[in-house]
Design a protein around this motif. Structure first.
Motif, PDB file in Angstrom:
ATOM      1  N   TYR A 246      -2.646  -1.258  -3.589  1.00  8.89           N
ATOM      2  CA  TYR A 246      -3.654  -0.201  -2.955  1.00  8.89           C
ATOM      3  C   TYR A 246      -3.018   1.131  -2.754  1.00  8.89           C
ATOM      4  CZ  TYR A 246      -5.913  -4.721  -2.153  1.00  8.89           C
ATOM      5  OH  TYR A 246      -6.398  -6.014  -2.503  1.00  8.89           O
ATOM      6  N   GLU A 247      -3.911   2.070  -3.071  1.00 13.07           N
ATOM      7  CA  GLU A 247      -3.646   3.602  -2.822  1.00 13.07           C
ATOM      8  C   GLU A 247      -4.517   4.253  -2.273  1.00 13.07           C
ATOM      9  OE1 GLU A 247      -1.322   5.953  -5.899  1.00 13.07           O
ATOM     10  OE2 GLU A 247      -3.510   6.342  -6.230  1.00 13.07           O
ATOM     11  N   LEU A 248      -4.196   5.196  -1.004  1.00 18.84           N
ATOM     12  CA  LEU A 248      -5.141   6.073  -0.497  1.00 18.84           C
ATOM     13  C   LEU A 248      -4.603   7.300  -0.680  1.00 18.84           C
ATOM     14  CD1 LEU A 248      -6.114   3.221   1.186  1.00 18.84           C
ATOM     15  CD2 LEU A 248      -6.397   4.986   3.182  1.00 18.84           C
TER      16      LEU A 248
ATOM     17  N   VAL B  35     -13.402  19.607   6.032  1.00 16.87           N
ATOM     18  CA  VAL B  35     -13.915  18.428   5.250  1.00 16.87           C
ATOM     19  C   VAL B  35     -12.849  17.918   4.367  1.00 16.87           C
ATOM     20  CG1 VAL B  35     -15.850  17.710   3.721  1.00 16.87           C
ATOM     21  CG2 VAL B  35     -16.298  19.237   5.667  1.00 16.87           C
ATOM     22  N   VAL B  36     -12.548  16.598   4.277  1.00 18.96           N
ATOM     23  CA  VAL B  36     -11.301  16.152   3.363  1.00 18.96           C
ATOM     24  C   VAL B  36     -11.796  15.010   2.688  1.00 18.96           C
ATOM     25  CG1 VAL B  36      -8.901  15.457   3.522  1.00 18.96           C
ATOM     26  CG2 VAL B  36      -9.937  17.127   5.242  1.00 18.96           C
ATOM     27  N   PRO B  37     -11.807  15.043   1.379  1.00 16.90           N
ATOM     28  CA  PRO B  37     -12.153  14.145   0.480  1.00 16.90           C
ATOM     29  C   PRO B  37     -10.938  12.954   0.535  1.00 16.90           C
ATOM     30  CG  PRO B  37     -12.422  15.999  -0.610  1.00 16.90           C
ATOM     31  CD  PRO B  37     -11.613  16.251   0.710  1.00 16.90           C
ATOM     32  N   LEU B  38     -11.470  11.684   0.072  1.00 16.42           N
ATOM     33  CA  LEU B  38     -10.558  10.429   0.283  1.00 16.42           C
ATOM     34  C   LEU B  38     -10.722   9.467  -0.932  1.00 16.42           C
ATOM     35  CD1 LEU B  38      -8.386   8.765   1.368  1.00 16.42           C
ATOM     36  CD2 LEU B  38      -9.925   7.801   2.803  1.00 16.42           C
ATOM     37  N   ALA B  39      -9.865   9.154  -1.687  1.00 12.06           N
ATOM     38  CA  ALA B  39      -9.895   8.180  -2.748  1.00 12.06           C
ATOM     39  C   ALA B  39      -9.329   6.944  -2.276  1.00 12.06           C
ATOM     40  CB  ALA B  39      -9.381   8.765  -4.147  1.00 12.06           C
ATOM     41  N   VAL B  40      -9.759   5.762  -2.585  1.00 12.44           N
ATOM     42  CA  VAL B  40      -9.227   4.417  -2.495  1.00 12.44           C
ATOM     43  C   VAL B  40      -9.275   3.753  -3.865  1.00 12.44           C
ATOM     44  CG1 VAL B  40      -9.359   2.340  -0.951  1.00 12.44           C
ATOM     45  CG2 VAL B  40     -10.201   4.522  -0.075  1.00 12.44           C
ATOM     46  N   ARG B  41      -7.875   3.122  -4.111  1.00 14.64           N
ATOM     47  CA  ARG B  41      -7.832   2.585  -5.378  1.00 14.64           C
ATOM     48  C   ARG B  41      -7.386   1.330  -5.403  1.00 14.64           C
ATOM     49  NH1 ARG B  41      -5.505   7.778  -5.992  1.00 14.64           N
ATOM     50  NH2 ARG B  41      -7.017   9.344  -6.933  1.00 14.64           N
ATOM     51  N   ARG B  42      -7.617   0.278  -5.871  1.00 16.66           N
ATOM     52  CA  ARG B  42      -6.976  -1.059  -6.148  1.00 16.66           C
ATOM     53  C   ARG B  42      -6.432  -0.949  -7.272  1.00 16.66           C
ATOM     54  NH1 ARG B  42     -10.993  -4.296  -6.889  1.00 16.66           N
ATOM     55  NH2 ARG B  42     -11.623  -4.732  -4.736  1.00 16.66           N
ATOM     56  N   LEU B  43      -5.149  -0.996  -7.394  1.00 16.69           N
ATOM     57  CA  LEU B  43      -4.494  -0.532  -8.621  1.00 16.69           C
ATOM     58  C   LEU B  43      -4.262  -2.078  -9.651  1.00 16.69           C
ATOM     59  CD1 LEU B  43      -1.787   1.795  -7.400  1.00 16.69           C
ATOM     60  CD2 LEU B  43      -4.167   2.148  -8.394  1.00 16.69           C
TER      61      LEU B  43
ATOM     62  N   THR C  23       0.919  -1.282  -0.044  1.00 18.84           N
ATOM     63  CA  THR C  23      -0.042   0.088   0.062  1.00 18.84           C
ATOM     64  C   THR C  23       1.022   1.268   0.066  1.00 18.84           C
ATOM     65  OG1 THR C  23      -0.091   0.144   2.530  1.00 18.84           O
ATOM     66  CG2 THR C  23      -1.879  -1.184   1.318  1.00 18.84           C
ATOM     67  N   ARG C  24       0.139   2.465  -0.326  1.00 22.31           N
ATOM     68  CA  ARG C  24       0.746   3.555  -0.230  1.00 22.31           C
ATOM     69  C   ARG C  24      -0.109   4.695  -0.123  1.00 22.31           C
ATOM     70  NH1 ARG C  24       2.802   4.869  -6.563  1.00 22.31           N
ATOM     71  NH2 ARG C  24       0.833   5.042  -7.176  1.00 22.31           N
ATOM     72  N   LEU C  25       0.162   5.524   0.681  1.00 21.71           N
ATOM     73  CA  LEU C  25      -0.622   6.811   1.122  1.00 21.71           C
ATOM     74  C   LEU C  25      -0.291   7.998   0.579  1.00 21.71           C
ATOM     75  CD1 LEU C  25      -3.001   7.816   3.027  1.00 21.71           C
ATOM     76  CD2 LEU C  25      -1.171   7.983   4.553  1.00 21.71           C
ATOM     77  N   LYS C  26      -1.068   8.756  -0.423  1.00 20.89           N
ATOM     78  CA  LYS C  26      -0.909   9.883  -0.907  1.00 20.89           C
ATOM     79  C   LYS C  26      -1.824  11.029  -0.188  1.00 20.89           C
ATOM     80  CE  LYS C  26      -0.569  10.143  -5.356  1.00 20.89           C
ATOM     81  NZ  LYS C  26      -1.118  10.182  -6.712  1.00 20.89           N
ATOM     82  N   GLY C  27      -0.930  12.294  -0.151  1.00 19.92           N
ATOM     83  CA  GLY C  27      -1.653  13.602   0.419  1.00 19.92           C
ATOM     84  C   GLY C  27      -1.982  13.444   1.815  1.00 19.92           C
ATOM     85  N   GLY C  28      -1.350  12.553   2.612  1.00 21.34           N
ATOM     86  CA  GLY C  28      -1.683  12.649   4.032  1.00 21.34           C
ATOM     87  C   GLY C  28      -1.400  13.852   4.669  1.00 21.34           C
TER      88      GLY C  28
END
Length: 303
Positions: free
Chosen positions: A247-249, A234-242, A107-112
């Motif tokens: 996985y990417e958040l 209010v912070v949007p979050l995207a979750v992706r199975r690549l 996994t990796r987390l972007k925009g934390g």
């Protein structure tokens, strides 16, 4: 519909199928990833073939939201959705019964920094989550970087509810019943971030009509209400199975000038954000729910 009367003892024979089912779910959580994905695909095919009611709902949603697709393309997308959600069931098992550290290598987390900056203001935050098939897995992945709370819907089966709540409390700081507004406000005002998914139809009384994929949809007002009552970000979050099965958040910057005071404008803005994220990986969204169930006065049901 009459309320089901469940026995008090968790060991009552009525619960044996639930315990048996969760035993196999627990076993699945410890299988190698290639095996889990293979089983998930098979499960998805079976659900596509057997769950005719859910397949019909999905077909209607895809036809409404992606009219540019040909009938054959729409049919393939529906099948891809069931496959992705079948895999999602095995991912949920992993999230509930494995240590989140197990997920770190894939996994990796972007925009934390966007969530960090929001929380640094000291007023808490609402994380705009979306009902992707990776929903519970995303919560476990998020645990690797942040300690957040989450809303959830209580299950009528008390054994299922006990297992689900116990599992989710391993992932989240607190699992808050979606009807517990007082508890949610208290957590946000204490500086906590709470995962909230406003992308379903909760009925006319708590909603306004706002466009979602070009269709007027009952859109809950609670996001703006919580933000107004607490002053939180209010912070949007995207979750992706690549494609490589990682996985990417990705967190996005907190919304500015939100809420605006106009319920329809605020709901439209949230829907637009959610739609944009879904369009990146539309097959991973849970299209099986009746997103357009509530219609404006005089309109017939789509379903």
């Amino acid at each position: 519909m009459a309320k089901k009367n469940y026995p008090e003892s968790f060991w009552h024979p009525r619960y044996w199928p639930t315990w048996t089912g969760f035993f196999f779910i627990w076993l699945a959580a410890f299988m190698p990833w290639p095996v889990k994905r293979g089983l998930g695909r098979l499960l998805g095919y079976l659900l596509w073939f057997l769950a005719k009611r859910r397949r019909h709902i999905t077909e209607v949603n895809i036809a409404l939201c992606f009219p540019e697709l040909t009938p054959s393309e729409q049919k393939q997308r529906v099948k891809d959705i069931f496959i992705a959600n079948g895999i999602g069931l095995l991912e949920t098992a992993t999230a509930w019964f494995r240590d989140p550290e197990y997920l770190r290598p894939s996994t990796r987390l972007k925009g934390g920094e966007h969530l960090q900056n929001a929380l640094a203001q000291g007023k808490g935050a609402i994380i705009i989550g979306i009902h992707f098939s990776t929903l519970d897995l995303a919560g476990a992945i998020n645990k690797l970087g942040f300690d957040i709370d989450a809303f959830y819907r209580k299950h009528s089966n008390p054994v299922f509810e006990w297992i689900m709540t116990r599992s989710r409390k391993r992932i989240y700081g607190a699992a808050i019943d979606r009807h517990d507004l007082k508890g949610a406000l208290k957590r946000i005002k204490s500086g906590r971030a709470i995962w909230y998914s406003p992308d379903q139809d909760f009925g006319r009384k708590v909603s306004v009509f706002a466009p979602f994929f070009g269709i007027e949809a009952a859109s809950i007002k609670m996001t703006a209400r919580l933000a107004k009552m607490t002053g939180c970000a209010v912070v949007p979050l995207a979750v992706r199975r690549l494609k490589d099965n990682s996985y990417e958040l990705e967190y996005f910057p907190a919304l500015d000038n939100f809420p605006s005071g106009d319920d329809i404008a605020d709901a439209t803005r949230i829907n637009r954000i959610i739609e944009g994220i879904i369009r990146q990986h539309p097959e991973q969204y849970m299209w099986m729910h009746r997103r357009f169930k509530t219609r404006p006065e005089g309109e017939k049901s789509f379903y």
